[in-house]
Design an enzyme around this catalytic site. Structure first.
Site: not given
Ligand code: SPD
Length: 290
Positions: A61, A155, A158
Site C-alpha cells: 500500500h 488497486d 490479478d
Molecule cells: N497477486 C495479488 C495482487 C493483488 C493486488 N491488489 C491487492 C489489494 C490490496 N489492497
C-alpha cells in the site's frame, strides 16, 4: 494442518500455514476468506488469490500510493478503483493536500468483511469526511466521473477473470479522459518474473494511451515470488515538473509521510524507479534510460 494456497502460475504454488479461519463466504462475485497465520498475521484472500495481510500490507500500500502522491504533491481529487480493504485509502488520506477521495469497489462484501474482521488495515480511514465510497463497477464509473481526478489508483486483483478489463487499453483510455490535464494514474502491474505477459501488456497498453509511462519495483512478501511492480501513466513528464530537472524524485518533502511509513522513504522512492536489465529488455527500454 490447514494451508492457505495460491496458484498464480502453472508450475508453482505458494502456501501459508493457517492458525485458524476467521471468515469464509462466497459473495455475489467471489470467495472471500480471512485466515489467521503466524507469518503474515491476518490474511485476506479473494478467489484463492492473496490480497493483503496485517503484517506485510505496508509494502504494497505504501508503494502503490506514496510515489505517485509525492511526484507532484499538489493533487486534490483522487480516485481509487478496487482497494476494498481500505489500505490504499488510508495512505491517500495521509496526504494533507487531498480534498476528496472516491473509492469504487465492485464487491460491497469485501468492504464489510474487511471493516469487521481486518480493521487494522484501514484503521479510521472509512470515516474520514473526504471519503466517498461507491459500490459499483470501476470500468463504468470512469466513463462518467463526477469530477476530473488528479490521480487514479488502480488497486485491483490479478488480471484474470473479471479483473482482466483493468489492464485493457480501452479502460486506460477512459481513465485518461477522467483525469485533469496534469493527471496521472498508477496501477499494480504484477510480477515481471512470474507474470511477464501481464506485466508487459500493462506497460504497452499504458504507452498507447499516456505520453509518459514509468515502471517501478517494490517487493510484496505475501505475493507469489515476492517480486512486484507498479506502473504510472502520466499526461506530463514527471521528469521536469514543476521546474526541476531531478529524475522522478518526490517534488514535495516526504518527511510528514515517512512518519507513517515502514517501507517508503525518499531514497526508496528514487531507487525503486531504477530497473534491472532484463526488465529494460522486456519493455524495450534503451540501455541508457534509467
Ligand atoms: N497477486 C495479488 C495482487 C493483488 C493486488 N491488489 C491487492 C489489494 C490490496 N489492497
Amino acid at each position: 494442518m490447514k494451508w492457505l494456497k495460491e496458484k498464480a502460475i502453472d508450475g508453482a504454488e505458494y502456501r501459508i500455514k493457517v492458525k485458524n479461519t476467521i471468515y469464509e463466504k462466497h459473495s455475489k462475485y467471489q470467495k472471500i476468506e480471512i485466515v489467521d497465520t503466524e507469518l503474515f498475521g491476518k490474511v485476506l484472500s479473494l478467489d484463492n488469490i492473496f490480497q493483503t495481510s496485517t503484517k506485510d500490507e505496508f509494502f504494497y500500500h505504501e508503494m502503490l500510493v506514496h510515489p505517485i502522491m509525492t511526484l507532484n504533491g499538489l493533487e486534490k481529487n483522487v480516485l481509487i478503483i478496487g482497494g476494498g480493504d481500505g489500505g490504499s485509502l488510508k495512505r491517500v488520506l495521509q496526504h494533507e493536500n487531498v480534498k476528496s477521495v472516491y473509492l469504487v469497489e465492485i464487491d460491497e462484501d469485501v468492504i464489510k468483511t474487511c471493516k469487521k474482521y481486518i480493521p487494522e488495515i484501514a484503521e479510521d480511514a472509512w470515516s474520514d469526511s473526504r471519503v466517498n465510497v461507491i459500490i459499483g463497477d470501476g470500468t463504468q464509473f470512469i466513463k462518467n466521473p463526477p469530477v476530473l481526478f488528479d490521480i487514479i489508483i488502480i488497486d485491483g486483483s490479478d488480471p484474470v477473470g473479471p479483473a482482466k478489463v483493468l489492464i485493457k487499453q480501452e479502460f486506460y483510455n477512459d481513465c485518461r479522459n477522467a483525469l485533469t490535464s496534469y493527471g496521472k494514474l498508477v496501477t499494480q502491474s504484477e510480477s515481471p518474473y512470474i507474470m511477464p505477459n501481464e506485466f508487459t501488456q500493462i506497460y504497452q497498453n499504458l504507452k498507447k494511451v499516456f505520453p509518459h509511462v514509468y515502471t517501478y519495483l517494490a517487493p510484496v512478501p505475501l505475493y507469489t515470488s515476492g517480486f512486484w511492480s507498479y506502473t504510472i501513466g502520466s499526461k506530463y513528464n514527471c521528469h521536469y515538473f514543476p521546474y526541476t530537472h531531478h529524475y522522478k524524485v518526490p517534488k514535495i518533502s516526504t518527511e510528514k509521510i515517512e512518519k507513517h511509513c515502514n517501507y517508503y522513504n525518499k531514497n526508496i522512492h528514487e531507487a525503486s524507479f531504477i530497473l534491472p536489465t532484463f526488465i529494460k529488455k522486456q519493455l524495450n527500454l534503451s540501455k541508457n534510460q534509467k
